[in-house]
Design an enzyme around this catalytic site. Structure first.
Site, mmCIF file in Angstrom:
data_model
loop_
_atom_site.group_PDB
_atom_site.id
_atom_site.type_symbol
_atom_site.label_atom_id
_atom_site.label_comp_id
_atom_site.label_asym_id
_atom_site.label_seq_id
_atom_site.Cartn_x
_atom_site.Cartn_y
_atom_site.Cartn_z
ATOM 1 N N CYS A 2 3.033 -19.925 97.019
ATOM 2 C CA CYS A 2 2.528 -20.621 98.203
ATOM 3 C C CYS A 2 1.315 -21.479 97.844
ATOM 4 C CB CYS A 2 2.149 -19.604 99.274
ATOM 5 S SG CYS A 2 3.493 -18.476 99.701
ATOM 6 N N ARG A 27 4.621 -26.138 95.855
ATOM 7 C CA ARG A 27 4.419 -24.697 95.768
ATOM 8 C C ARG A 27 5.130 -23.932 96.887
ATOM 9 N NH1 ARG A 27 0.194 -23.308 92.315
ATOM 10 N NH2 ARG A 27 0.078 -21.278 93.329
ATOM 11 N N TRP A 73 6.388 -20.285 100.479
ATOM 12 C CA TRP A 73 7.673 -19.893 99.909
ATOM 13 C C TRP A 73 7.841 -18.429 100.253
ATOM 14 C CZ3 TRP A 73 11.695 -22.491 98.191
ATOM 15 C CH2 TRP A 73 12.730 -21.776 97.587
ATOM 16 N N ASN A 97 -1.531 -16.245 99.328
ATOM 17 C CA ASN A 97 -0.509 -16.398 98.292
ATOM 18 C C ASN A 97 -0.488 -15.103 97.500
ATOM 19 O OD1 ASN A 97 1.311 -17.357 96.369
ATOM 20 N ND2 ASN A 97 -0.297 -18.284 95.131
ATOM 21 N N GLY A 98 0.687 -14.505 97.309
ATOM 22 C CA GLY A 98 0.770 -13.270 96.539
ATOM 23 C C GLY A 98 1.666 -12.247 97.200
ATOM 24 N N GLU A 481 13.896 -14.147 70.114
ATOM 25 C CA GLU A 481 13.211 -15.190 70.873
ATOM 26 C C GLU A 481 11.864 -15.531 70.264
ATOM 27 O OE1 GLU A 481 12.122 -17.972 73.834
ATOM 28 O OE2 GLU A 481 14.025 -17.276 73.000
ATOM 29 N N LYS A 485 10.812 -19.263 68.956
ATOM 30 C CA LYS A 485 9.642 -20.014 69.430
ATOM 31 C C LYS A 485 8.821 -20.527 68.257
ATOM 32 C CE LYS A 485 10.324 -20.463 73.449
ATOM 33 N NZ LYS A 485 11.657 -20.534 72.948
ATOM 34 N N GLU A 488 10.660 -23.400 66.550
ATOM 35 C CA GLU A 488 10.731 -24.615 67.367
ATOM 36 C C GLU A 488 9.452 -25.431 67.324
ATOM 37 O OE1 GLU A 488 13.667 -23.901 71.136
ATOM 38 O OE2 GLU A 488 11.817 -22.748 71.133
ATOM 39 N N HIS A 504 19.332 -3.269 55.339
ATOM 40 C CA HIS A 504 20.619 -3.835 54.971
ATOM 41 C C HIS A 504 20.499 -5.302 54.565
ATOM 42 C CE1 HIS A 504 22.866 -0.271 56.331
ATOM 43 N NE2 HIS A 504 21.925 -0.204 57.272
ATOM 44 N N LYS A 603 15.035 -31.179 75.650
ATOM 45 C CA LYS A 603 14.848 -30.133 76.654
ATOM 46 C C LYS A 603 16.183 -29.580 77.126
ATOM 47 C CE LYS A 603 12.559 -27.470 79.320
ATOM 48 N NZ LYS A 603 11.832 -26.362 78.679
#
Length: 608
Positions: A2, A27, A73, A97-98, A481, A485, A488, A504, A603
């Site tokens: 929010c 938001r 939201w 907000n929260g 991941e 990162k 990349e 192994h 992207k």
């Protein structure tokens, strides 16, 4: 996610509030509202839908020089005028907000004392709680302090009191608030661009702080009332810098946006009262879920790592077999998939060519298809039977950060939803998992505060040419991941492995020049991971260990420790991912690479 705006000063408040909300409309989309003084009394205007609806309904209003505004939201309660902010209790009006974790307990206590609630929101509880403290003999400021001492959860608040029209009070825990200082006027905002038109002198609030805001200045205190001295920062942003929120790179900004991205993904989809998950856009009935034979998850790149974690989640909780495929492989192997199977397609953009091809392949064989994506109206969303949007907001950096963790959050919600429909998830276990889940944004904030410590680790290793990442169980895909990162953005060769597979083959690579990043949370395979750590040390490898707070058992073995809070094992990947992103970012910056636009990468891969 929010948006909040507040103003006190010499101008008419309403135009400032509307203008600020326009800058914050990204938001929140489902409703908006403002509160302001007029002829000595408080007035509230609220509208459902886009901000233009509020602007039209308030076009004939006049206002005094103090007010607050909000664009929403939905979290608790559907989009409606009653659930829109600001919320009022007696002479207290506020925007929020929260997520308030213990709102139900507080609400029941307040109802027992005679309070009447008009909305379904958790926010309204705070207004009534402050009003109750005022009824108990407290003035405005101590009433806010006393009320917030009873609140558990994340919040950014801006509060007005009808009898004290010369001040606003703001408070923060886990959600952003910036305070602006002007000439005879002061501002409150969720994000800097909302107030840059009026002032460039800004104070950033920290967690568990409150601010007493008048037209003549701002006083910061902690929630016990102890003053805190804070000097304003001069913001010299150009429009692009404002878009970056003051961060040097979009990637760094987006790493720090993850608490809010996770909150956006969960908002309006879970009930803290019952632990139930509501995913209305999936078009997936309980009977359809019970009839599933198998689930396929298809994705590419970072989203494929999210899919691997999703497999652990779904098989553990929903007890349905899951097969994970790369989009680029699925379409060419004539997969055995049919009407009793479900395909879950994951794509940040919803336009990834190989993932779209997998969707079409599955649909051609009469399988049910749902998509997890970030972009409303994307191709994958249009071509699927149902969709689960992550609502992470725009991700500009090519290396995915908040899109990945919000995908994990979406997969977790989907797992709970399927488990509840199948009856494999008990009510008690569901409540435990939901309770842990709503705390994740605050726990990520805690990790983000260790940014400077992770930078120190990066300075030790940024010249290394190779890295190995090790993880077991649900944290093995996190190792993949983390390695991705680093590759990349820094162009360092890095590989992720299951820790149990080290003997192994990969163990041959380990020597005194090889950093090994080990994911070692205190879960059911912790002792096994400890054995792998010993194997690395026996070969003089350098160990960077991601461990839970308070775990010093590993400290004598590791060269560097990065701590994360403890949570339920199934949610650990969300937390353990954050320091790996930060480590990759800082190493890349130290090496001087183009962090936001790494060479050879795009992207969204929209061609095969």
């Amino acid at each position: 996610m929010c948006g909040i705006i507040g103003y006190i000063g010499k101008r008419k408040a309403l135009p400032v509030l509307i203008n600020g909300l326009k800058k914050l409309e990204y938001r929140g989309y489902d409703s908006a509202g403002v509160a302001f003084t007029r002829d000595g009394s408080l007035r509230i205007k609220r509208s459902v839908g886009k901000l233009i609806n509020l602007e039209a309904s308030a076009s004939d209003e006049d206002s005094g020089n103090i007010g607050i505004g909000h664009t929403r939201w939905a979290t608790h309660g559907k989009p409606s005028e009653e659930n829109a902010h600001p919320h009022r209790a007696g002479k207290i009006v506020l925007v929020h907000n929260g997520i308030i974790e213990n709102y139900l307990d507080l609400k029941n206590r307040l109802i027992a004392k005679g309070h009447e609630f008009k909305s379904e929101t958790d926010t309204e509880v705070i207004a009534h709680l402050i009003e109750e403290c005022i009824k108990g003999g407290n003035r405005f400021e101590p009433a806010v302090q006393k009320a917030l001492s009873q609140v558990r959860g994340a919040y950014a608040l801006c509060i007005m009191h009808e009898d004290e029209p010369d001040k606003l009070i703001a408070a923060k825990n886990g959600c952003p608030i910036a305070l602006g200082l002007g000439d005879g006027e002061s501002f409150v905002a969720s994000d800097i661009p909302a107030i840059l038109e009026y002032t460039r002198k800004v104070i950033f609030m920290d967690d568990l702080e409150m601010a007493i805001i008048t037209s003549q200045g701002i006083e910061i205190k902690d929630l016990t009332g102890t003053p805190k001295k804070k000097e304003p920062i001069d913001i010299s942003w150009n429009p692009v810098m404002a878009e970056k929120g003051g961060y040097k790179h979009f990637m760094h900004k987006e790493i720090h946006e993850q608490p809010m991205a996770i909150m956006n993904t969960m908002m309006g989809r879970i009930s803290l009262d019952s632990g139930m998950v509501s995913l209305d856009d999936l078009e997936l009935s309980d009977s359809g879920i019970k009839g599933l034979d198998k689930i396929y998850i298809v994705a590419c790149g970072t989203s494929w790592h999210a899919a691997l974690i999703g497999k652990y989640m779904i098989e553990d909780i929903a007890r349905i077999p899951v097969e994970v495929d790369l989009g680029s492989e699925f379409r060419y192997r004539d997969p055995i998939i049919g009407k009793d199977d479900l395909l879950i397609a994951i794509s940040q953009s919803g336009e990834t060519a190989d993932t779209l091809a997998a969707i079409r392949e599955a649909r051609s064989k009469d399988a049910k298809v749902i998509s997890i994506c970030n972009v409303v109206g994307s191709s994958s969303a249009r071509e699927s039977d149902g969709v689960l949007y992550t609502h992470a907001g725009p991700e500009i950096g090519v290396a995915s950060t908040k899109a990945f963790t919000s995908q994990l959050a979406a997969l977790f919600l989907l797992t709970l939803y399927i488990g509840q429909a199948k009856g494999t998830l008990s009510e008690a276990r569901g409540m435990e998992l939901v309770s842990d889940f709503v705390r994740i944004p605050a726990l990520i904030e805690e990790i983000l505060r260790s940014d400077s410590e992770i930078l120190k680790v990066a300075r030790k290793y940024f010249r290394c040419r190779d890295f190995i990442y090790l993880g077991r169980g649900i944290n093995y895909p996190v190792a993949l991941e983390g390695a991705l990162k680093l590759k990349e953005v820094s162009y360092i060769h890095a590989e992720g492995y299951p820790a149990g597979e080290m003997k192994h083959g990969p163990i041959a690579l380990i020597d005194e020049n090889m950093p090994v990043v080990v994911l070692a949370p205190m879960d059911k395979v912790y002792e096994k991971v400890m054995n792998n750590v010993m194997e690395v040390k026996a070969r003089e490898g350098m160990i960077i260990a991601i461990v839970n707070n308070g775990d010093h058992k590993i400290s004598s073995k590791a060269d560097d420790l990065i701590f994360i809070p403890k949570t339920d094992q199934i949610l650990t990947p969300i937390l353990s991912t954050i320091p790996l992103q930060m480590l990759a970012y800082h190493i890349a910056v130290l090496r001087g690479t183009d962090v936001d636009q790494p060479r050879n990468l795009a992207k969204s891969v929209t061609v095969e």
